[in-house]
Design an enzyme around this catalytic site. Sequence first.
Site, PDB file in Angstrom:
ATOM      1  CE  LYS A  30      18.606  72.302  18.056  1.00  0.00           C
ATOM      2  NZ  LYS A  30      18.087  72.066  16.680  1.00  0.00           N
ATOM      3  CB  SER A 105      20.347  69.089  15.420  1.00  0.00           C
ATOM      4  OG  SER A 105      19.447  70.159  15.234  1.00  0.00           O
ATOM      5  CB  SER A 129      16.652  69.619  13.839  1.00  0.00           C
ATOM      6  OG  SER A 129      17.832  69.204  13.207  1.00  0.00           O
TER       7      SER A 129
HETATM    8  N1  GLN Z   1      19.867  66.593   9.804  1.00  0.00           N
HETATM    9  C1  GLN Z   1      19.720  67.823   9.099  1.00  0.00           C
HETATM   10  C2  GLN Z   1      21.050  68.526   9.031  1.00  0.00           C
HETATM   11  O1  GLN Z   1      21.973  68.007   9.540  1.00  0.00           O
HETATM   12  C3  GLN Z   1      18.699  68.691   9.752  1.00  0.00           C
HETATM   13  C4  GLN Z   1      19.225  69.459  10.886  1.00  0.00           C
HETATM   14  C5  GLN Z   1      18.251  70.481  11.400  1.00  0.00           C
HETATM   15  O2  GLN Z   1      17.060  70.470  11.109  1.00  0.00           O
HETATM   16  N2  GLN Z   1      18.800  71.436  12.147  1.00  0.00           N
HETATM   17  O3  GLN Z   1      21.180  69.560   8.470  1.00  0.00           O
END
Ligand code: GLN
Length: 424
Positions: A30, A105, A129
């Site tokens: 990532k 994400s 994410s």
């Molecule tokens: N969807 C969640 C957010 O937008 C989780 C994102 C994540 O785990 N980085 O914060």
Amino acid sequence: MSSDLNAFITREEIPSTEEGPLSGQTVAIKDNISTEGVATTCGSEMLADYVPPYDATVVERLKTAGATIVGKTNMDEFGMGTTTETSAFGPTDNPAAPDRVPGGSSGGSAAAVAAGEADLALGSDTGGSVRCPAAFCGVVGIKPTYGLVSRYGLVAYANSLEQIGPLAPTVEEAAELLEVIAGPDERDATTRAPDETTYADAADGDVDGLTIGIPSQLVEGADDAVVDQFEAALATLRAQGAETVEVSLPSVETAVQAYYVIAMGEASSNLARFDGVRYGQSGGHEGDWNETFAAARDAGFGEEVKRRILLGTYALSAGYHDKYYEKAQDARAWIRRDFAEAFERADVLASPTMPVTPFRLGESLDDPLKMYLADANTTPVNLANLPALSVPAGDTEEGPVGLQLVGEAFDERTLVRAASAVED
Ligand code: GLN
């Protein structure tokens, strides 16, 4: 191999430095995990030209474990999103459900594994994410216990919540990757040495006598098509000797609200370093410090990141701190207590990973609240710092469904064992 998924922001090979358990395996990383000499953009225009001078601890461990890194994957900007659509580098398509989002994400990492563009991948999970994209792309994802994996070199979004975690086609492979990246690191004081350090050998499918708690609150709000697949997976587990019991987590109805207050608060502070001087693009503006700072951030950050910095700054400001941030911390403590009580009755908890099937590309971008609510089942786990795993539970017409298993702190082995029984 299809390259039109847009799973990668940068395709560049980083060779291993030693032979090891991952020799011959390719790994996608990532793009918020630092790679020495290779661009690390966090999916943001702000860092489009940023090249880290050092490796994250997990990257060092991959190199010495024999892995070949094949590139840096697409992601929601700074990890803020559930669809990978807030990336400054365009959306990623879902290979398991074309024209739908891969989740987020860490959507690029999950899509790369699902499409076979990498054998394995790393994502980061602040509020789901790793698990969300694993569920949406039909692969396995693990969010480790807070403190199991070093965050050194992970560009921080909300550091009290997040962990780097593996994505892989199977539970055993995800567990092997976890084995390589887990363990204490003197450069991250929040890491700890767990009692057990092997995970892959727990993928033996032996769930005979295991008690699986089902938190009713995490099933009630899910789509019918999701619940059908979830129930089918539970039936598979029961057929292999597991027992299921209903448990209650009344506090989880506060989780999304508490999560977003805490995550945005931490983000507003973490992202202050992107000022166009120490880090990030300058906005090309000349003037006093306030003006140049504002111009750099206006030009470098996308909509969702700006929204969160503004809301986070507001929630932490004098006068509002008690009203929002402190309440969110109370909710966090309550959620932790509810989980502890549930684990008095069950060895692991199970729920759908996501209450919904993958959105169509473009569908949720104009409706942040809808996007936030999709995190209902994943965020409680981060608030409680517990480990969780998403394993494919079946398919619907709109894409794959994931089963989420949640364990007690540092009990990743039980998650791996239970999940491997779902795969069989
Ligand atoms: N969807 C969640 C957010 O937008 C989780 C994102 C994540 O785990 N980085 O914060």
